[in-house]
Design a protein around this motif. Structure first.
Motif, PDB file in Angstrom:
ATOM      1  N   PRO A 128      14.704  -4.180  -3.249  1.00  0.00           N
ATOM      2  CA  PRO A 128      15.625  -3.887  -4.362  1.00  0.00           C
ATOM      3  C   PRO A 128      14.870  -3.634  -5.833  1.00  0.00           C
ATOM      4  O   PRO A 128      14.262  -4.443  -6.118  1.00  0.00           O
ATOM      5  CB  PRO A 128      16.510  -5.083  -4.678  1.00  0.00           C
ATOM      6  N   GLY A 129      15.499  -2.358  -6.134  1.00  0.00           N
ATOM      7  CA  GLY A 129      14.751  -2.135  -7.537  1.00  0.00           C
ATOM      8  C   GLY A 129      13.287  -1.442  -7.452  1.00  0.00           C
ATOM      9  O   GLY A 129      12.767  -1.027  -8.539  1.00  0.00           O
ATOM     10  N   GLU A 130      12.720  -1.346  -6.276  1.00  0.00           N
ATOM     11  CA  GLU A 130      11.423  -0.875  -6.167  1.00  0.00           C
ATOM     12  C   GLU A 130      11.266   0.619  -6.255  1.00  0.00           C
ATOM     13  O   GLU A 130      12.432   1.285  -5.717  1.00  0.00           O
ATOM     14  CB  GLU A 130      10.879  -1.240  -4.770  1.00  0.00           C
ATOM     15  N   ASP A 131      10.217   1.176  -6.991  1.00  0.00           N
ATOM     16  CA  ASP A 131      10.458   2.626  -7.030  1.00  0.00           C
ATOM     17  C   ASP A 131       9.862   3.222  -5.730  1.00  0.00           C
ATOM     18  O   ASP A 131       8.990   2.820  -5.019  1.00  0.00           O
ATOM     19  CB  ASP A 131       9.169   3.020  -8.197  1.00  0.00           C
ATOM     20  N   ARG A 187      17.176   1.239   1.037  1.00  0.00           N
ATOM     21  CA  ARG A 187      16.668   2.361   1.067  1.00  0.00           C
ATOM     22  C   ARG A 187      15.185   2.364   1.783  1.00  0.00           C
ATOM     23  O   ARG A 187      14.566   1.477   1.423  1.00  0.00           O
ATOM     24  CB  ARG A 187      16.208   2.431  -0.460  1.00  0.00           C
ATOM     25  N   THR A 188      15.007   3.478   2.465  1.00  0.00           N
ATOM     26  CA  THR A 188      13.806   3.392   3.110  1.00  0.00           C
ATOM     27  C   THR A 188      12.879   4.622   2.754  1.00  0.00           C
ATOM     28  O   THR A 188      13.479   5.764   2.525  1.00  0.00           O
ATOM     29  CB  THR A 188      13.978   3.383   4.691  1.00  0.00           C
ATOM     30  N   VAL A 189      11.525   4.650   2.979  1.00  0.00           N
ATOM     31  CA  VAL A 189      10.758   5.649   2.808  1.00  0.00           C
ATOM     32  C   VAL A 189       9.731   5.885   3.867  1.00  0.00           C
ATOM     33  O   VAL A 189       9.176   4.876   4.331  1.00  0.00           O
ATOM     34  CB  VAL A 189      10.084   5.708   1.264  1.00  0.00           C
ATOM     35  N   GLU A 190       9.338   7.093   4.373  1.00  0.00           N
ATOM     36  CA  GLU A 190       8.438   7.564   5.162  1.00  0.00           C
ATOM     37  C   GLU A 190       7.500   8.601   4.839  1.00  0.00           C
ATOM     38  O   GLU A 190       8.195   9.335   4.282  1.00  0.00           O
ATOM     39  CB  GLU A 190       9.184   7.713   6.633  1.00  0.00           C
ATOM     40  N   GLY A 191       6.458   8.494   5.464  1.00  0.00           N
ATOM     41  CA  GLY A 191       5.682   9.776   5.084  1.00  0.00           C
ATOM     42  C   GLY A 191       5.132  10.689   6.228  1.00  0.00           C
ATOM     43  O   GLY A 191       5.112  10.241   7.242  1.00  0.00           O
ATOM     44  N   LEU A 229       6.171   3.996  -1.252  1.00  0.00           N
ATOM     45  CA  LEU A 229       5.718   4.466  -0.224  1.00  0.00           C
ATOM     46  C   LEU A 229       4.329   4.343  -0.266  1.00  0.00           C
ATOM     47  O   LEU A 229       3.633   4.100   0.998  1.00  0.00           O
ATOM     48  CB  LEU A 229       6.148   6.043  -0.343  1.00  0.00           C
ATOM     49  N   LYS A 230       3.671   4.313  -1.211  1.00  0.00           N
ATOM     50  CA  LYS A 230       2.079   4.144  -1.647  1.00  0.00           C
ATOM     51  C   LYS A 230       1.877   2.736  -0.867  1.00  0.00           C
ATOM     52  O   LYS A 230       0.810   2.616  -0.185  1.00  0.00           O
ATOM     53  CB  LYS A 230       1.618   4.322  -2.925  1.00  0.00           C
ATOM     54  N   ASN A 231       2.779   1.994  -1.400  1.00  0.00           N
ATOM     55  CA  ASN A 231       2.172   0.419  -0.801  1.00  0.00           C
ATOM     56  C   ASN A 231       2.464   0.304   0.588  1.00  0.00           C
ATOM     57  O   ASN A 231       1.786  -0.436   1.372  1.00  0.00           O
ATOM     58  CB  ASN A 231       3.140  -0.490  -1.545  1.00  0.00           C
ATOM     59  N   ARG A 232       3.648   0.903   1.097  1.00  0.00           N
ATOM     60  CA  ARG A 232       3.856   0.780   2.687  1.00  0.00           C
ATOM     61  C   ARG A 232       2.825   1.612   3.435  1.00  0.00           C
ATOM     62  O   ARG A 232       2.383   1.234   4.514  1.00  0.00           O
ATOM     63  CB  ARG A 232       5.267   1.341   3.046  1.00  0.00           C
ATOM     64  N   LEU A 233       2.330   2.679   2.812  1.00  0.00           N
ATOM     65  CA  LEU A 233       1.242   3.447   3.469  1.00  0.00           C
ATOM     66  C   LEU A 233      -0.071   2.493   3.551  1.00  0.00           C
ATOM     67  O   LEU A 233      -0.849   2.669   4.641  1.00  0.00           O
ATOM     68  CB  LEU A 233       1.051   4.630   2.894  1.00  0.00           C
ATOM     69  N   SER A 234      -0.487   1.877   2.515  1.00  0.00           N
ATOM     70  CA  SER A 234      -1.533   0.964   2.568  1.00  0.00           C
ATOM     71  C   SER A 234      -1.484  -0.157   3.235  1.00  0.00           C
ATOM     72  O   SER A 234      -2.518  -0.627   4.125  1.00  0.00           O
ATOM     73  CB  SER A 234      -1.955   0.460   1.035  1.00  0.00           C
ATOM     74  N   GLU A 235      -0.375  -0.798   3.609  1.00  0.00           N
ATOM     75  CA  GLU A 235      -0.051  -1.822   4.235  1.00  0.00           C
ATOM     76  C   GLU A 235      -0.335  -1.605   5.835  1.00  0.00           C
ATOM     77  O   GLU A 235      -0.745  -2.285   6.543  1.00  0.00           O
ATOM     78  CB  GLU A 235       1.437  -2.525   4.143  1.00  0.00           C
TER      79      GLU A 235
END
Length: 203
Positions: A77-80, A42-46, A85-91
């Protein structure tokens, strides 16, 4: 629906963040290995929209002066998906404080100060190949990756810090439109996805 576009944001830099995979082939190989242990990725992008000269621009990362991508990455796995996405944007984009343990912005918010809006599109990778589709092909029962692209509203006076090995570019919608040859089908579809919004330009 309305989107308020800010002009009041600034850029900084931080330490380089090398890509985990040195090539597309390596990324697909890791996708296959991860699939065998954890199932579908599962991938999320903004989509971060700003404006210049009263025209919408999308913030994109450019890697190696040729590859363009939206900020974001795959989830554990299992991450909301929203918190992920908030965490990835911050990273990727949040500045690092002096103690190197937290990130902040000029408005005094925390690393979670990202306004995640609605899901604009969902893309599916049916096999361990580069092709992704905005639907699951009829013959595919176990897609290998699901990518969700969300609208992200930039807070007022947001400070963005970009890894030194990347560039953060504001690409105008007219440049993305019908330009899959340069940006690929996912990014070139963004003007269509945003066409139902009315933009309010603020300084």
């Amino acid at each position: 629906m309305f989107i308020i576009l800010e002009l009041n944001y600034t850029f900084g830099t931080k330490e380089a963040q090398p890509e985990e995979d040195p090539s597309v082939a390596a990324r697909l190989a890791r996708l296959q290995n991860d699939y065998e242990t954890s199932g579908m990725r599962r991938t999320v992008e903004g989509v971060l929209v700003v404006h210049e000269h009263n025209h919408p621009h999308v913030l994109m990362l450019q890697i190696a002066n040729s590859f363009f991508k939206l900020p974001g990455d795959y989830l554990r796995p299992g991450e909301d998906e929203i918190e992920g996405l908030k965490n990835r944007l911050s990273e990727r984009l949040a500045p690092v404080t002096n103690n190197y343990n937290a990130v902040t912005n000029s408005a005094g918010g925390s690393e979670q100060n990202w306004e995640i809006g609605e899901c604009l599109s969902v893309w599916w990778r049916p096999n361990f190949e580069t092709f992704m589709y905005p639907y699951v092909p009829a013959h595919v029962t176990k897609p290998k990756e699901q990518k969700k692209i969300f609208l992200v509203q930039l807070p007022e006076k947001k400070v963005l810090s970009v890894p030194k090995n990347m560039k953060l570019l504001a690409v105008p919608l007219f440049e993305l439109y019908d330009n899959a040859q340069r940006y690929g089908p996912q990014l070139s579809a963004i003007p269509h996805l945003l066409s139902r919004f009315n933009f309010i330009y603020e300084k």
